[in-house]
Design an enzyme around this catalytic site. Structure first.
Site, PDB file in Angstrom:
ATOM      1  N   ARG A  53       0.882  -1.178   0.000  1.00  0.00           N
ATOM      2  CA  ARG A  53       0.000   0.000   0.000  1.00  0.00           C
ATOM      3  C   ARG A  53       0.908   1.214   0.000  1.00  0.00           C
ATOM      4  O   ARG A  53       1.660   1.433   0.964  1.00  0.00           O
ATOM      5  CB  ARG A  53      -0.907  -0.006   1.231  1.00  0.00           C
ATOM      6  CG  ARG A  53      -1.609   1.319   1.450  1.00  0.00           C
ATOM      7  CD  ARG A  53      -2.670   1.274   2.516  1.00  0.00           C
ATOM      8  NE  ARG A  53      -3.844   0.557   2.062  1.00  0.00           N
ATOM      9  CZ  ARG A  53      -5.043   0.614   2.653  1.00  0.00           C
ATOM     10  NH1 ARG A  53      -5.218   1.369   3.715  1.00  0.00           N
ATOM     11  NH2 ARG A  53      -6.055  -0.077   2.182  1.00  0.00           N
TER      12      ARG A  53
ATOM     13  N   HIS B  97      -7.589   0.912  -6.133  1.00  0.00           N
ATOM     14  CA  HIS B  97      -7.775   0.003  -4.982  1.00  0.00           C
ATOM     15  C   HIS B  97      -8.496  -1.258  -5.480  1.00  0.00           C
ATOM     16  O   HIS B  97      -9.659  -1.484  -5.158  1.00  0.00           O
ATOM     17  CB  HIS B  97      -8.573   0.723  -3.898  1.00  0.00           C
ATOM     18  CG  HIS B  97      -8.509   0.089  -2.538  1.00  0.00           C
ATOM     19  ND1 HIS B  97      -7.719  -1.011  -2.250  1.00  0.00           N
ATOM     20  CD2 HIS B  97      -9.147   0.410  -1.362  1.00  0.00           C
ATOM     21  CE1 HIS B  97      -7.883  -1.328  -0.967  1.00  0.00           C
ATOM     22  NE2 HIS B  97      -8.726  -0.498  -0.418  1.00  0.00           N
TER      23      HIS B  97
ATOM     24  N   GLN C 267     -10.331  -3.865  -3.086  1.00  0.00           N
ATOM     25  CA  GLN C 267     -11.597  -3.360  -2.553  1.00  0.00           C
ATOM     26  C   GLN C 267     -12.724  -3.579  -3.562  1.00  0.00           C
ATOM     27  O   GLN C 267     -13.786  -4.097  -3.220  1.00  0.00           O
ATOM     28  CB  GLN C 267     -11.459  -1.863  -2.234  1.00  0.00           C
ATOM     29  CG  GLN C 267     -12.728  -1.235  -1.717  1.00  0.00           C
ATOM     30  CD  GLN C 267     -13.096  -1.725  -0.326  1.00  0.00           C
ATOM     31  OE1 GLN C 267     -12.286  -1.677   0.578  1.00  0.00           O
ATOM     32  NE2 GLN C 267     -14.316  -2.209  -0.156  1.00  0.00           N
TER      33      GLN C 267
ATOM     34  N   ASP D 221     -17.437   6.920  -0.569  1.00  0.00           N
ATOM     35  CA  ASP D 221     -16.135   6.806   0.098  1.00  0.00           C
ATOM     36  C   ASP D 221     -15.837   8.174   0.696  1.00  0.00           C
ATOM     37  O   ASP D 221     -16.481   9.173   0.355  1.00  0.00           O
ATOM     38  CB  ASP D 221     -15.066   6.386  -0.939  1.00  0.00           C
ATOM     39  CG  ASP D 221     -13.666   6.244  -0.329  1.00  0.00           C
ATOM     40  OD1 ASP D 221     -13.559   6.106   0.910  1.00  0.00           O
ATOM     41  OD2 ASP D 221     -12.687   6.267  -1.104  1.00  0.00           O
TER      42      ASP D 221
ATOM     43  N   CYS E  49     -16.501   1.653   1.354  1.00  0.00           N
ATOM     44  CA  CYS E  49     -15.306   0.827   1.574  1.00  0.00           C
ATOM     45  C   CYS E  49     -14.767   0.942   2.996  1.00  0.00           C
ATOM     46  O   CYS E  49     -14.036   0.067   3.441  1.00  0.00           O
ATOM     47  CB  CYS E  49     -14.221   1.213   0.570  1.00  0.00           C
ATOM     48  SG  CYS E  49     -13.725   2.938   0.713  1.00  0.00           S
TER      49      CYS E  49
ATOM     50  N   ARG F  13     -13.691  -8.465   2.411  1.00  0.00           N
ATOM     51  CA  ARG F  13     -12.290  -8.180   2.113  1.00  0.00           C
ATOM     52  C   ARG F  13     -11.456  -9.432   2.428  1.00  0.00           C
ATOM     53  O   ARG F  13     -10.574  -9.822   1.672  1.00  0.00           O
ATOM     54  CB  ARG F  13     -11.781  -6.986   2.933  1.00  0.00           C
ATOM     55  CG  ARG F  13     -12.438  -5.645   2.612  1.00  0.00           C
ATOM     56  CD  ARG F  13     -12.162  -5.181   1.205  1.00  0.00           C
ATOM     57  NE  ARG F  13     -10.749  -5.195   0.868  1.00  0.00           N
ATOM     58  CZ  ARG F  13      -9.851  -4.267   1.218  1.00  0.00           C
ATOM     59  NH1 ARG F  13     -10.228  -3.210   1.905  1.00  0.00           N
ATOM     60  NH2 ARG F  13      -8.578  -4.367   0.852  1.00  0.00           N
TER      61      ARG F  13
HETATM   62  N1   CP Z   1     -11.235  -0.152   2.859  1.00  0.00           N
HETATM   63  C1   CP Z   1      -9.954  -0.246   3.210  1.00  0.00           C
HETATM   64  O1   CP Z   1      -9.066  -0.478   2.396  1.00  0.00           O
HETATM   65  O2   CP Z   1      -9.734  -0.082   4.542  1.00  0.00           O
HETATM   66  P1   CP Z   1      -8.311   0.102   5.225  1.00  0.00           P
HETATM   67  O3   CP Z   1      -7.764   1.408   4.750  1.00  0.00           O
HETATM   68  O4   CP Z   1      -8.591   0.108   6.705  1.00  0.00           O
HETATM   69  O5   CP Z   1      -7.428  -1.031   4.830  1.00  0.00           O
HETATM   70  N1  NVA Z   2     -10.089   6.734  -0.833  1.00  0.00           N
HETATM   71  C1  NVA Z   2      -9.676   6.282   0.473  1.00  0.00           C
HETATM   72  C2  NVA Z   2      -9.866   4.813   0.596  1.00  0.00           C
HETATM   73  C3  NVA Z   2      -9.542   4.245   1.939  1.00  0.00           C
HETATM   74  C4  NVA Z   2      -9.684   2.762   1.978  1.00  0.00           C
HETATM   75  C5  NVA Z   2      -8.223   6.644   0.687  1.00  0.00           C
HETATM   76  O1  NVA Z   2      -7.424   6.508  -0.241  1.00  0.00           O
HETATM   77  O2  NVA Z   2      -7.879   7.076   1.796  1.00  0.00           O
END
Ligand code: CP
Ligand code: NVA
Length: 306
Positions: free
Chosen positions: A103, A130, A133, A223, A263, A291
Protein backbone atom coordinates in the site's frame (compact mmCIF):
# COMPACT_ATOMS: atom_id res chain seq x y z
CA UNK A 1 3.19 -15.72 -12.51
CA UNK A 2 0.76 -12.84 -12.31
CA UNK A 3 0.58 -9.66 -10.28
CA UNK A 4 -2.61 -7.96 -9.13
CA UNK A 5 -2.04 -4.26 -9.77
CA UNK A 6 -5.15 -3.23 -11.67
CA UNK A 7 -8.38 -5.03 -12.52
CA UNK A 8 -7.91 -3.92 -16.13
CA UNK A 9 -4.83 -6.17 -16.42
CA UNK A 10 -6.98 -9.29 -15.97
CA UNK A 11 -9.56 -10.97 -18.15
CA UNK A 12 -13.12 -11.30 -16.92
CA UNK A 13 -12.57 -15.08 -16.84
CA UNK A 14 -9.58 -14.70 -14.51
CA UNK A 15 -11.47 -12.30 -12.26
CA UNK A 16 -14.49 -14.62 -12.30
CA UNK A 17 -12.20 -17.46 -11.21
CA UNK A 18 -10.85 -15.41 -8.28
CA UNK A 19 -14.41 -14.64 -7.14
CA UNK A 20 -15.38 -18.30 -7.44
CA UNK A 21 -12.38 -19.47 -5.42
CA UNK A 22 -13.14 -16.77 -2.84
CA UNK A 23 -16.73 -17.95 -2.59
CA UNK A 24 -15.63 -21.59 -2.18
CA UNK A 25 -13.11 -20.72 0.52
CA UNK A 26 -15.70 -18.60 2.34
CA UNK A 27 -18.18 -21.50 2.25
CA UNK A 28 -15.50 -23.93 3.45
CA UNK A 29 -14.68 -21.68 6.40
CA UNK A 30 -18.33 -21.08 7.32
CA UNK A 31 -19.21 -24.77 7.07
CA UNK A 32 -16.22 -26.40 8.72
CA UNK A 33 -14.71 -23.56 10.75
CA UNK A 34 -11.42 -23.79 8.89
CA UNK A 35 -9.74 -23.76 5.51
CA UNK A 36 -7.39 -26.32 4.06
CA UNK A 37 -3.79 -25.09 4.56
CA UNK A 38 -3.16 -24.51 0.86
CA UNK A 39 -0.56 -21.82 1.62
CA UNK A 40 1.34 -23.82 4.28
CA UNK A 41 4.89 -22.53 4.63
CA UNK A 42 4.22 -19.50 2.42
CA UNK A 43 4.91 -15.93 3.50
CA UNK A 44 3.33 -12.74 2.20
CA UNK A 45 5.38 -9.59 2.81
CA UNK A 46 3.02 -6.68 3.46
CA UNK A 47 4.41 -3.17 3.05
CA UNK A 48 2.34 -0.26 4.39
CA UNK A 49 3.14 3.38 3.66
CA UNK A 50 -0.35 4.40 4.78
CA UNK A 51 -2.60 3.34 7.66
CA UNK A 52 -4.95 0.38 7.28
CA UNK A 53 -7.40 -1.70 9.27
CA UNK A 54 -9.32 -3.86 6.79
CA UNK A 55 -6.55 -4.48 4.28
CA UNK A 56 -3.93 -5.29 6.85
CA UNK A 57 -6.16 -7.56 8.95
CA UNK A 58 -7.80 -9.27 5.96
CA UNK A 59 -4.48 -10.21 4.34
CA UNK A 60 -2.92 -11.31 7.64
CA UNK A 61 -5.94 -13.40 8.64
CA UNK A 62 -6.27 -14.79 5.10
CA UNK A 63 -2.66 -15.99 5.20
CA UNK A 64 -3.14 -17.52 8.67
CA UNK A 65 -6.38 -19.28 7.75
CA UNK A 66 -4.75 -20.72 4.62
CA UNK A 67 -1.82 -22.04 6.67
CA UNK A 68 0.75 -19.36 5.80
CA UNK A 69 2.05 -16.16 7.34
CA UNK A 70 1.55 -12.47 6.62
CA UNK A 71 4.54 -10.39 7.59
CA UNK A 72 3.77 -6.70 8.19
CA UNK A 73 6.54 -4.32 7.14
CA UNK A 74 5.99 -0.70 8.04
CA UNK A 75 7.39 1.94 5.75
CA UNK A 76 9.38 3.32 8.72
CA UNK A 77 11.42 0.11 8.78
CA UNK A 78 11.52 -0.82 5.09
CA UNK A 79 12.06 2.67 3.67
CA UNK A 80 10.68 1.76 0.24
CA UNK A 81 12.37 4.20 -2.18
CA UNK A 82 13.97 6.07 0.74
CA UNK A 83 16.22 3.64 2.64
CA UNK A 84 16.44 1.36 -0.38
CA UNK A 85 15.44 1.55 -4.05
CA UNK A 86 12.15 -0.13 -4.96
CA UNK A 87 13.93 -2.60 -7.22
CA UNK A 88 16.25 -3.78 -4.43
CA UNK A 89 13.35 -4.27 -2.04
CA UNK A 90 11.54 -6.27 -4.74
CA UNK A 91 14.54 -8.49 -5.37
CA UNK A 92 15.31 -9.10 -1.70
CA UNK A 93 11.70 -9.93 -0.80
CA UNK A 94 11.41 -12.18 -3.87
CA UNK A 95 14.28 -14.24 -2.49
CA UNK A 96 12.59 -14.89 0.84
CA UNK A 97 8.84 -14.50 0.43
CA UNK A 98 6.14 -15.98 -1.82
CA UNK A 99 4.25 -12.77 -2.46
CA UNK A 100 4.49 -9.03 -1.86
CA UNK A 101 1.54 -6.84 -0.97
CA UNK A 102 2.03 -3.09 -0.88
CA UNK A 103 0.00 0.00 0.00
CA UNK A 104 1.76 3.11 -1.21
CA UNK A 105 1.09 6.74 -2.07
CA UNK A 106 2.64 6.70 -5.56
CA UNK A 107 1.24 4.06 -7.86
CA UNK A 108 4.67 3.84 -9.50
CA UNK A 109 6.08 2.20 -6.39
CA UNK A 110 3.71 -0.75 -6.72
CA UNK A 111 4.33 -1.09 -10.45
CA UNK A 112 8.06 -0.78 -9.70
CA UNK A 113 7.85 -3.65 -7.24
CA UNK A 114 6.03 -5.71 -9.87
CA UNK A 115 8.67 -4.94 -12.47
CA UNK A 116 11.51 -6.32 -10.38
CA UNK A 117 9.76 -8.97 -8.30
CA UNK A 118 9.83 -12.63 -9.24
CA UNK A 119 6.91 -13.36 -6.89
CA UNK A 120 3.35 -12.00 -7.27
CA UNK A 121 2.84 -8.37 -6.23
CA UNK A 122 -0.57 -7.27 -4.95
CA UNK A 123 -1.73 -3.66 -4.94
CA UNK A 124 -3.26 -2.96 -1.53
CA UNK A 125 -4.25 0.62 -2.50
CA UNK A 126 -2.35 3.46 -4.08
CA UNK A 127 -3.35 7.06 -4.75
CA UNK A 128 -4.45 5.75 -8.14
CA UNK A 129 -6.56 2.67 -7.43
CA UNK A 130 -7.77 0.00 -4.98
CA UNK A 131 -8.48 -3.20 -6.93
CA UNK A 132 -8.86 -5.58 -3.94
CA UNK A 133 -11.60 -3.36 -2.55
CA UNK A 134 -13.54 -3.32 -5.81
CA UNK A 135 -13.42 -7.11 -6.11
CA UNK A 136 -14.70 -7.55 -2.53
CA UNK A 137 -17.46 -5.09 -3.43
CA UNK A 138 -18.51 -7.15 -6.45
CA UNK A 139 -18.46 -10.28 -4.29
CA UNK A 140 -20.81 -8.56 -1.84
CA UNK A 141 -23.19 -7.41 -4.58
CA UNK A 142 -23.20 -10.83 -6.19
CA UNK A 143 -24.07 -12.47 -2.87
CA UNK A 144 -26.93 -10.02 -2.43
CA UNK A 145 -28.37 -9.85 -5.95
CA UNK A 146 -27.35 -13.25 -7.31
CA UNK A 147 -26.00 -11.77 -10.52
CA UNK A 148 -23.99 -8.72 -11.51
CA UNK A 149 -24.69 -8.22 -15.21
CA UNK A 150 -27.00 -5.30 -15.90
CA UNK A 151 -26.69 -3.88 -12.37
CA UNK A 152 -25.90 -0.21 -11.79
CA UNK A 153 -23.59 1.28 -9.19
CA UNK A 154 -24.04 5.01 -8.50
CA UNK A 155 -20.86 6.25 -6.87
CA UNK A 156 -21.56 9.50 -4.99
CA UNK A 157 -18.59 11.67 -4.09
CA UNK A 158 -14.95 11.79 -5.03
CA UNK A 159 -13.72 10.30 -8.32
CA UNK A 160 -10.84 8.73 -6.41
CA UNK A 161 -8.81 5.51 -6.22
CA UNK A 162 -11.81 3.46 -5.06
CA UNK A 163 -14.10 4.92 -7.75
CA UNK A 164 -11.53 4.20 -10.44
CA UNK A 165 -11.18 0.51 -9.56
CA UNK A 166 -14.93 0.09 -9.18
CA UNK A 167 -15.57 1.65 -12.59
CA UNK A 168 -13.13 -0.79 -14.17
CA UNK A 169 -14.62 -3.73 -12.25
CA UNK A 170 -18.08 -2.75 -13.49
CA UNK A 171 -16.78 -2.65 -17.06
CA UNK A 172 -15.43 -6.18 -16.64
CA UNK A 173 -18.73 -7.58 -15.34
CA UNK A 174 -21.25 -5.86 -17.65
CA UNK A 175 -22.36 -3.41 -14.97
CA UNK A 176 -23.11 0.27 -15.37
CA UNK A 177 -21.08 2.78 -13.38
CA UNK A 178 -22.46 6.24 -12.69
CA UNK A 179 -20.17 8.73 -11.02
CA UNK A 180 -21.78 11.69 -9.32
CA UNK A 181 -19.06 14.13 -8.36
CA UNK A 182 -18.69 17.89 -8.16
CA UNK A 183 -16.67 19.83 -10.73
CA UNK A 184 -12.92 19.10 -10.43
CA UNK A 185 -13.50 15.85 -8.52
CA UNK A 186 -14.64 13.65 -11.41
CA UNK A 187 -12.48 11.09 -13.15
CA UNK A 188 -10.84 13.13 -15.94
CA UNK A 189 -12.23 12.40 -19.41
CA UNK A 190 -8.81 11.42 -20.81
CA UNK A 191 -8.55 8.84 -18.07
CA UNK A 192 -11.99 7.47 -18.76
CA UNK A 193 -10.95 7.22 -22.41
CA UNK A 194 -7.74 5.41 -21.42
CA UNK A 195 -9.71 2.97 -19.25
CA UNK A 196 -12.15 2.41 -22.10
CA UNK A 197 -9.26 1.40 -24.35
CA UNK A 198 -8.35 -1.37 -21.90
CA UNK A 199 -11.94 -2.18 -20.91
CA UNK A 200 -14.02 -1.60 -24.06
CA UNK A 201 -17.27 -2.62 -22.34
CA UNK A 202 -16.98 0.17 -19.78
CA UNK A 203 -20.43 1.74 -19.35
CA UNK A 204 -19.52 4.98 -17.58
CA UNK A 205 -21.61 8.07 -17.05
CA UNK A 206 -20.89 11.28 -15.16
CA UNK A 207 -24.03 12.75 -13.57
CA UNK A 208 -23.57 15.93 -11.53
CA UNK A 209 -26.88 15.74 -9.71
CA UNK A 210 -26.70 13.06 -7.01
CA UNK A 211 -30.48 12.63 -6.78
CA UNK A 212 -30.62 12.02 -10.51
CA UNK A 213 -27.62 9.68 -10.39
CA UNK A 214 -29.28 7.22 -7.99
CA UNK A 215 -32.61 6.98 -9.88
CA UNK A 216 -31.79 3.64 -11.46
CA UNK A 217 -29.12 2.48 -8.98
CA UNK A 218 -28.99 -1.03 -7.58
CA UNK A 219 -26.13 0.09 -5.36
CA UNK A 220 -25.29 3.50 -3.95
CA UNK A 221 -21.60 3.66 -3.14
CA UNK A 222 -19.60 6.28 -1.33
CA UNK A 223 -16.13 6.81 0.10
CA UNK A 224 -14.46 9.50 2.15
CA UNK A 225 -14.15 12.97 0.62
CA UNK A 226 -10.69 13.22 2.15
CA UNK A 227 -8.43 10.34 1.18
CA UNK A 228 -5.22 9.48 2.99
CA UNK A 229 -2.69 12.17 2.18
CA UNK A 230 -5.35 14.86 1.52
CA UNK A 231 -5.91 15.83 5.15
CA UNK A 232 -4.75 19.42 4.61
CA UNK A 233 -7.49 19.92 1.99
CA UNK A 234 -10.23 18.91 4.41
CA UNK A 235 -11.95 22.31 4.86
CA UNK A 236 -12.07 22.98 1.12
CA UNK A 237 -13.25 19.47 0.28
CA UNK A 238 -16.04 19.49 2.86
CA UNK A 239 -17.29 22.70 1.22
CA UNK A 240 -16.93 21.36 -2.33
CA UNK A 241 -18.78 18.10 -1.63
CA UNK A 242 -21.82 19.84 -0.20
CA UNK A 243 -24.85 18.10 -1.76
CA UNK A 244 -23.07 14.77 -2.21
CA UNK A 245 -23.88 13.17 1.12
CA UNK A 246 -25.45 9.71 1.14
CA UNK A 247 -28.41 10.32 3.43
CA UNK A 248 -32.06 9.27 3.78
CA UNK A 249 -33.19 11.90 1.26
CA UNK A 250 -30.83 10.47 -1.35
CA UNK A 251 -31.95 6.91 -0.61
CA UNK A 252 -35.55 8.05 -1.10
CA UNK A 253 -34.66 9.04 -4.69
CA UNK A 254 -33.28 5.54 -5.44
CA UNK A 255 -35.19 2.32 -6.21
CA UNK A 256 -36.49 0.62 -3.06
CA UNK A 257 -34.24 -2.39 -3.57
CA UNK A 258 -31.02 -0.31 -3.74
CA UNK A 259 -28.29 -1.19 -1.25
CA UNK A 260 -25.50 0.98 0.17
CA UNK A 261 -21.80 0.19 0.15
CA UNK A 262 -18.86 2.13 1.63
CA UNK A 263 -15.31 0.83 1.57
CA UNK A 264 -14.65 2.32 5.06
CA UNK A 265 -13.35 4.07 7.05
CA UNK A 266 -16.53 6.17 7.05
CA UNK A 267 -16.89 9.71 8.32
CA UNK A 268 -20.43 9.95 9.62
CA UNK A 269 -22.00 13.33 9.04
CA UNK A 270 -19.79 13.98 6.02
CA UNK A 271 -20.09 11.57 3.06
CA UNK A 272 -22.66 9.35 4.83
CA UNK A 273 -25.06 9.72 7.73
CA UNK A 274 -25.21 7.52 10.82
CA UNK A 275 -28.79 6.68 9.86
CA UNK A 276 -27.76 5.27 6.47
CA UNK A 277 -24.79 3.41 7.95
CA UNK A 278 -27.19 1.63 10.30
CA UNK A 279 -30.06 1.21 7.85
CA UNK A 280 -31.11 -2.27 6.68
CA UNK A 281 -30.02 -1.19 3.18
CA UNK A 282 -26.42 -0.88 4.34
CA UNK A 283 -24.21 -3.85 3.41
CA UNK A 284 -21.15 -2.02 4.68
CA UNK A 285 -20.07 -4.59 7.25
CA UNK A 286 -20.64 -7.73 5.13
CA UNK A 287 -18.66 -5.80 2.50
CA UNK A 288 -15.81 -5.28 4.99
CA UNK A 289 -15.86 -8.98 5.92
CA UNK A 290 -15.66 -9.89 2.25
CA UNK A 291 -12.29 -8.18 2.11
CA UNK A 292 -11.04 -11.29 3.95
CA UNK A 293 -12.80 -13.73 1.66
CA UNK A 294 -11.74 -12.05 -1.57
CA UNK A 295 -8.11 -11.79 -0.39
CA UNK A 296 -8.18 -15.54 0.15
CA UNK A 297 -9.43 -16.18 -3.35
CA UNK A 298 -6.76 -13.88 -4.72
CA UNK A 299 -3.94 -15.42 -2.66
CA UNK A 300 -5.09 -18.95 -3.48
CA UNK A 301 -4.93 -18.12 -7.20
CA UNK A 302 -1.71 -16.06 -7.23
CA UNK A 303 0.34 -17.97 -4.67
CA UNK A 304 -1.53 -21.25 -4.15
CA UNK A 305 -1.87 -22.19 -7.82
CA UNK A 306 -5.67 -22.57 -7.58
N1 CP B 1 -11.24 -0.15 2.86
C1 CP B 1 -9.95 -0.25 3.21
O1 CP B 1 -9.07 -0.48 2.40
O2 CP B 1 -9.73 -0.08 4.54
P1 CP B 1 -8.31 0.10 5.23
O3 CP B 1 -7.76 1.41 4.75
O4 CP B 1 -8.59 0.11 6.71
O5 CP B 1 -7.43 -1.03 4.83
N1 NVA C 1 -10.09 6.73 -0.83
C1 NVA C 1 -9.68 6.28 0.47
C2 NVA C 1 -9.87 4.81 0.60
C3 NVA C 1 -9.54 4.25 1.94
C4 NVA C 1 -9.68 2.76 1.98
C5 NVA C 1 -8.22 6.64 0.69
O1 NVA C 1 -7.42 6.51 -0.24
O2 NVA C 1 -7.88 7.08 1.80
Amino acid sequence: MKHFISISDHSTDDLRHMLDVARQLKAQLKESGRNEPILAGKTLAMIFEKPSLRTRVSFAVAMTQLGGNGLVLRQEEVGLATREPVEDVARVLSGMCDGIMARTFEHAKVTGLAKYSTVPVINALTDYNHPCQAMADLMTLEEHFGNLAGRTIAFIGDGNNVARSLAIACGKFAMRFILSAPVNYELPQDEVDAIRKKVPDLDFELVRDAQWAVKSADCIYTDTWISMGQEEQKAQRVKDFNGYQVNEALLAAAPRHAVVLHCLPAYRGLEITEEVMNSPKSLVFPEAENRLHFQKGLLAVLIGGK
